[in-house]
Each structure stands twice: as structure tokens, then as C-alpha cells.
Enzyme design. Structure first.
Site, PDB file in Angstrom:
ATOM      1  N   CYS A 287     -13.846   6.414 -51.570  1.00 11.34           N
ATOM      2  CA  CYS A 287     -14.807   7.063 -52.464  1.00 11.34           C
ATOM      3  C   CYS A 287     -14.329   8.435 -52.948  1.00 11.34           C
ATOM      4  CB  CYS A 287     -16.168   7.175 -51.795  1.00 11.34           C
ATOM      5  SG  CYS A 287     -16.195   8.098 -50.238  1.00 11.34           S
ATOM      6  N   HIS A 314     -20.158  10.973 -48.434  1.00 16.29           N
ATOM      7  CA  HIS A 314     -19.975  10.156 -49.633  1.00 16.29           C
ATOM      8  C   HIS A 314     -19.939  11.088 -50.841  1.00 16.29           C
ATOM      9  CE1 HIS A 314     -19.624   6.594 -51.956  1.00 16.29           C
ATOM     10  NE2 HIS A 314     -20.788   6.724 -52.570  1.00 16.29           N
ATOM     11  N   ASP A 331     -22.045   6.059 -59.728  1.00 15.99           N
ATOM     12  CA  ASP A 331     -21.171   5.809 -58.578  1.00 15.99           C
ATOM     13  C   ASP A 331     -20.115   4.791 -58.990  1.00 15.99           C
ATOM     14  OD1 ASP A 331     -19.938   5.038 -56.187  1.00 15.99           O
ATOM     15  OD2 ASP A 331     -21.745   5.476 -55.026  1.00 15.99           O
TER      16      ASP A 331
END
Length: 580
Positions: A287, A314, A331
Site C-alpha cells: 500500500c 495503511h 484507494d
């Protein structure tokens, strides 16, 4: 037809047909790019044997010509003189790249191994050609609080997105024309739907649709997720082993994971690059790499974009929608947009701090990502709220010091509108309830984002289990996540920490790969966690004369651990090492 559907239809043909069609289409594109004013080159006759058999006869063949810019007539396909040459070149590159990915999936294993070995990481020589360091001003940190220092660091690092050379290089990699074409198709579909349903309120623009297309392209065509590397020696499956300290490997990054092959036991390095010039080449990671590169792509599109950091491990991106006059959560790992409650609702994250960073501002956006603000406030213990607010205002003032008065005024109004948005708690919908798709189940489990099925286990210690030693020893090893038992009659095969427990709540096994540590800990943001083991001694005729309990733990800051042993009649609080 959108690009994804076009490639899906084209992929239904045989590999040889696809390869030949791509070759012919590439040749057509190259001829046009070399001599764009030649009208003959821009005209393709349907009766031409090559065009007819190798393109028109294929599923998706006609759509390829149309997407490239050709218009279909009765007897031919013609490309208007005002067609963008950039769109022709971009479509050619995407088509060739897609075809190459198909060919790679069909090469013999031995050849695939060699390709994998070559693609493990760029060599030092190739990286030197890629590296064009972004010159950032020196970072002078002013806070002693570790959390506020992290905020200062992120606020400084996002300045790299403003480098013109870096953004220009990134822009060339994005198929802008194709994304715009697909976005227009999306927008037309929505507009048609709104005309049929008068109650449907449509408040979106072409930019909003392009954001969705960019997310889809980034996820499906540009970037690759990495859990563990493929073994560069035999192509086998690997597992993370440890972080490298070899200075020969630590080039252009301070973090190199070493993944050990389950078959040949050799190591394969996985560099965790943060340099965006390198990431535009390697195009893989987790990520951190995904959000870092995607935020750059958004800035390359000249959108206002922010790099968003959630304190519980995250990161993602926010893009400002000009039409909707609000920030959209994006995202890239999940290919999702405007579903901010998914982390709390779908991933089971306990949100505490979510900070958004750009070259012009730093904003606490935690409240966008939670539907229970009161619970969030209970978890925010890194500093006083007043300290955080003062730090954000001070950093923001420094960032906006050189801006024009009109720009400052615009940013202030936009920030106030955002704060007003935070005053209303949003409720999760069906989309927010979806779990995470990126990463393996094991990886998500170690992060506490999914929970293993809880089954109550009771350790039965009966007289027939006790041998001549008259003792039974049960141990749990956290680093290996397995139990050991001296009684052969007690089965422990395949038992991890949770399957050997009677009950547990708000705890999970965390693996700190960087620090080579593994431990059972309370989930971030929870007030407390509990873990219970149960022993049943039944009707043990020999009697239980003694019980030794060794329970090792460590606490940080204001943490506390209580160890209690209970029978049917009473409970006793135990010290760290207890014997009776």
C-alpha cells in the site's frame, strides 16, 4: 465500449490471432505517426485482405480501430485529420503491453524463471539511469513528540509531487486520451439514466469519471501487488525471512526484505523503494508504494491530491472534486472511490488518526473515516488535541507562506467547508461493509484486518495422559506460532495461538518484520483485550499437586497486563512469574 471490455473481447481470440492483430494495428499506428498528413495511410479499406482477416474477423477487432480513432464508413475506416496523435500512440502502447503480458503467461517455465530473475529488481546500473533525485528543501524538525515529528516528516515528503520533471515523466505513462474516452462513456451512461429517472440526482463531472478510470487503470494495468517475491533461483514460493543489513543490497533504499524460498531455501530480495522515479519503473509493492505512486499520478493530472496516512498502518489518496466541492477518498490498492467508512466497517480497523498531506496543507481528516466519533476520541492518545491542532496550523502556515492572497483565501474557504462536513457522522452502507481485496488472507490476518474463526479449545489433562514423569508441560512459542506438549496423547498438530485458546477478544498475533519480533497484543484503539486458556483436569485420581505458570509480557507507555487464574470457586491475580 470501454477499454477493459475491449481487451476482454479481444482476449477471446486465439493467441496467434491476437499477436497478429496487435502487430498489424501497431504497424498502422506507426505509419500514421510517421506521416500524419498522408490521407491514404488514414484510410483502411474493408476489402483489404489483411484488414479483413486479421482485424475485422476477430472479436473486438472493429472496436480496436474505433478506439484508435478511426470512423467506420460503408466501405472503409477513416481517421479524421484532427484526431490526436497522442491518443494513437497511447492506444498502441497499451495494446502492445497487454499482448506482452499474455505472451509472458504462456512462455515455458524455464524461460519464465529467467524473466522473473531479470525482473526481480532493477540493477544498480539501470537504477542510476532512472534516478533523478527531487531536490527538496532541508527538513528542520521542531517537535519532540514522535507523532508530531512523523507529521512533520510526511508534510515534507509530499513536496516531491510538485517536481515538474517527475510529474512530466509520470504524465507520459498515463494513457490520458483513453481514460478520457472511457470517462465520457461513463458520463453519458449516467446522464441517460438520469433522464429516465427524474428523481436521480446527478452531480458528477468528467473529472470525477476520469478519477474512476485512473483508479481502474492503475489497479489492473499499471501497478502490481507484492505479498512475497517469486524465487529468483527456481521460481518457487517464498516467505518473508528478515530485513537485510547487507550494504551491497541497501542501494537507493534503507529497507530490503529477504524472502526465503520454500523449495530451494535461497533468498530473494524485495527492495521497498520510496523514490518515485524508481517506482515508475518497478511498478510494484504494497500500500505504501501504491498510494505514493498513485498520488503522483493524480498530481500529474493537475488535480489537487493528498497523500493520506492512517496511523494503524495503511495509506491512500484523496482527490478534490471541483464539481462536488469536496475531497474524494481513493484507494488504488482496492480500486475504490468515495467509500471512506470501509476501513472501520469492512476491515475492522479501529481508526484513531488519519492525516492528509499536500504541498499546500495538512489536515486531520479522521472524522471522514469513522461513523463513531466519540469512540475515536477515546483512542487518540498520541498527544493532546490542542497540541495536534496547533502543530497542524503551524505546519499549514509554513506551507502557505509563499502563496498568493487569493490562493490562501480559496484554501481557507475549502478547509472550512471540509470541517463543516466532519460535523455530521455518516452511516456505513453496503459498499462500506466489504472487506479488503488486496493482500493474502494470512497477511490481512497478521494486521488484524480480518479475524480467524474463534473455536473454544479445552486442554484435557487426565490421569492416563500423565507418564512416569508425573508431569505434563504445555508451551506456546509465539515466534513459531505453535504449541508444544509433553503428553503424546494430546494432539496439537496445526494449532496456532487462537486455535489453542478457549476464548479471545480484541487481540491478535502481530509480526514485526522490521524488528524480527512476534507477539500477541491488543488491537490498536481498543480499551482492552482478553485471552483465555482453559485446562480440564477431570477426575484425575492422582490429584493435582502443583501448577507452574510462566507468563512473559512487556508493556509500553501506560499499558498494563493482568494475569488471573480461576477455578470453579475462586480467582487469583498472579504476578509475572507465579508458582504454587
Amino acid at each position: 465500449m470501454g477499454l477493459e471490455n475491449l481487451l476482454e473481447n479481444l482476449g477471446k481470440n486465439s493467441p496467434d490471432e491476437i499477436n497478429e492483430a496487435v502487430r498489424v494495428l501497431s504497424k498502422i499506428a506507426d505509419n500514421i505517426l510517421k506521416d500524419p498528413k498522408n490521407s491514404k495511410i488514414r484510410t483502411l479499406q474493408k476489402s483489404n485482405a489483411t484488414i479483413s482477416k486479421k482485424i475485422l474477423a476477430l472479436k473486438g477487432g472493429v472496436d480496436c480501430l474505433i478506439m484508435m480513432g478511426f470512423k467506420e464508413n460503408a466501405t472503409n475506416f477513416t481517421m479524421p485529420s484532427n484526431t490526436s496523435l497522442e491518443s494513437v500512440m497511447e492506444f498502441r502502447e497499451i495494446l502492445v503491453s497487454w499482448n506482452n503480458s499474455i505472451l509472458r503467461s504462456e512462455v515455458p517455465a524455464s524461460q519464465a524463471e529467467k524473466q522473473a530473475e531479470m525482473e526481480i529488481a532493477p540493477s544498480a546500473e539501470s537504477v542510476e539511469e532512472i534516478i533523478k533525485p527531487v531536490a527538496l528543501p532541508p527538513l528542520v524538525q521542531t517537535y519532540s513528540n514522535p507523532f508530531l515529528r512523523r507529521i512533520e516528516m510526511y508534510a515534507h515528503n509530499v513536496l516531491q509531487y510538485e517536481d515538474k520533471n517527475l510529474r512530466g515523466r509520470c504524465r507520459k505513462l498515463i494513457p490520458v486520451t483513453l481514460l478520457e474516452y472511457n470517462a465520457q462513456e461513463r458520463l453519458r451512461s449516467i446522464q441517460k439514466l438520469s433522464k429516465k429517472d427524474k428523481l436521480l440526482d446527478v452531480d458528477v463531472s468528467l473529472q470525477d469519471m476520469i478519477i474512476l478510470e485512473l483508479l481502474s487503470w492503475f489497479k489492473n494495468y499499471f501497478f502490481t501487488w507484492v505479498d512475497c517475491m517469486e524465487c529468483k533461483h527456481c521460481g518457487g514460493e517464498t516467505a518473508f525471512s528478515h530485513m537485510s543489513t547487507d550494504p551491497k543490497l541497501l542501494v537507493y533504499t534503507e529497507r530490503i526484505e529477504l524472502h526465503r524460498c520454500r523449495s530451494c531455501h535461497e533468498f530473494t530480495p524485495f527492495p521497498r523503494y520510496t523514490d518515485l522515479n524508481i517506482l515508475l519503473e518497478t511498478r510494484r509493492g504494497r500500500c505504501g508504494e501504491w498510494a505514493n505512486t498513485f498520488t503522483l499520478c493524480c498530481r500529474a493530472m493537475n488535480w489537487d491530491a493528498r497523500f493520506v496516512v492512517e496511523e494503524n498502518d495503511h495509506v491512500w489518496t484523496e482527490v478534490y472534486s471541483i464539481t462536488q466541492k469536496r475531497w474524494l477518498h481513493c484507494d488504488p490498492c482496492e480500486n475504490i472511490c468515495d467509500t471512506p467508512l470501509i476501513y472501520e466497517t469492512g476491515w475492522n480497523k479501529n481508526i484513531s488518526y488519519v492525516i492528509a498531506y499536500s504541498a499546500e496543507e495538512v489536515q486531520d481528516v479522521t472524522w471522514r473515516y469513522s461513523s463513531n466519533h466519540k469512540e475515536v476520541l477515546k483512542r487518540r492518545k498520541n498527544c493532546l488535541e490542542a497540541e495536534l491542532l496547533d502543530a497542524l496550523l503551524e505546519i499549514r502556515d509554513k506551507k502557505q507562506k509563499e502563496l498568493s492572497e487569493s490562493r490562501k483565501e480559496y484554501l481557507t474557504k475549502r478547509m472550512l467547508m471540509e470541517v463543516v462536513e466532519f460535523l455530521v457522522e455518516k452511516k456505513p452502507n453496503d459498499v462500506d461493509n466489504k472487506g479488503r481485496i488486496s493482500g493474502s488472507a494470512a497477511w490481512k490476518l497478521t494486521r488484524g484486518e480480518i479475524q480467524s474463526e474463534v473455536k473454544s479449545h479445552i486442554w484435557s489433562i487426565h490421569s492416563n495422559y500423565i507418564g512416569d514423569s508425573k508431569t505434563v508441560t504445555i508451551k506456546y512459542c509465539c515466534s513459531q506460532d505453535k504449541y508444544e506438549c509433553s503428553a503424546d496423547s494430546i494432539s496439537i498438530n496445526g494449532m496456532d495461538w487462537s486455535s489453542g485458546a478457549f476464548s479471545h477478544e480484541s487481540v491478535f498475533r502481530k509480526v514485526e518484520e522490521d524488528w524480527k519480533m512476534a507477539y500477541i497484543c491488543r488491537k490498536d484503539g481498543e480499551e482492552k483485550g482478553t485471552l483465555t486458556w482453559k485446562l480440564d483436569v477431570g477426575s484425575n485420581q492422582r490429584g493435582l499437586k502443583s501448577l507452574d505458570v510462566f507468563f512473559d509480557y512487556t508493556t509500553f507507555e501506560n499499558g498494563a497486563v493482568d494475569v488471573t487464574i480461576c477455578s470453579e470457586h475462586a480467582c487469583y491475580i498472579l504476578p509475572k512469574v507465579f508458582q504454587f
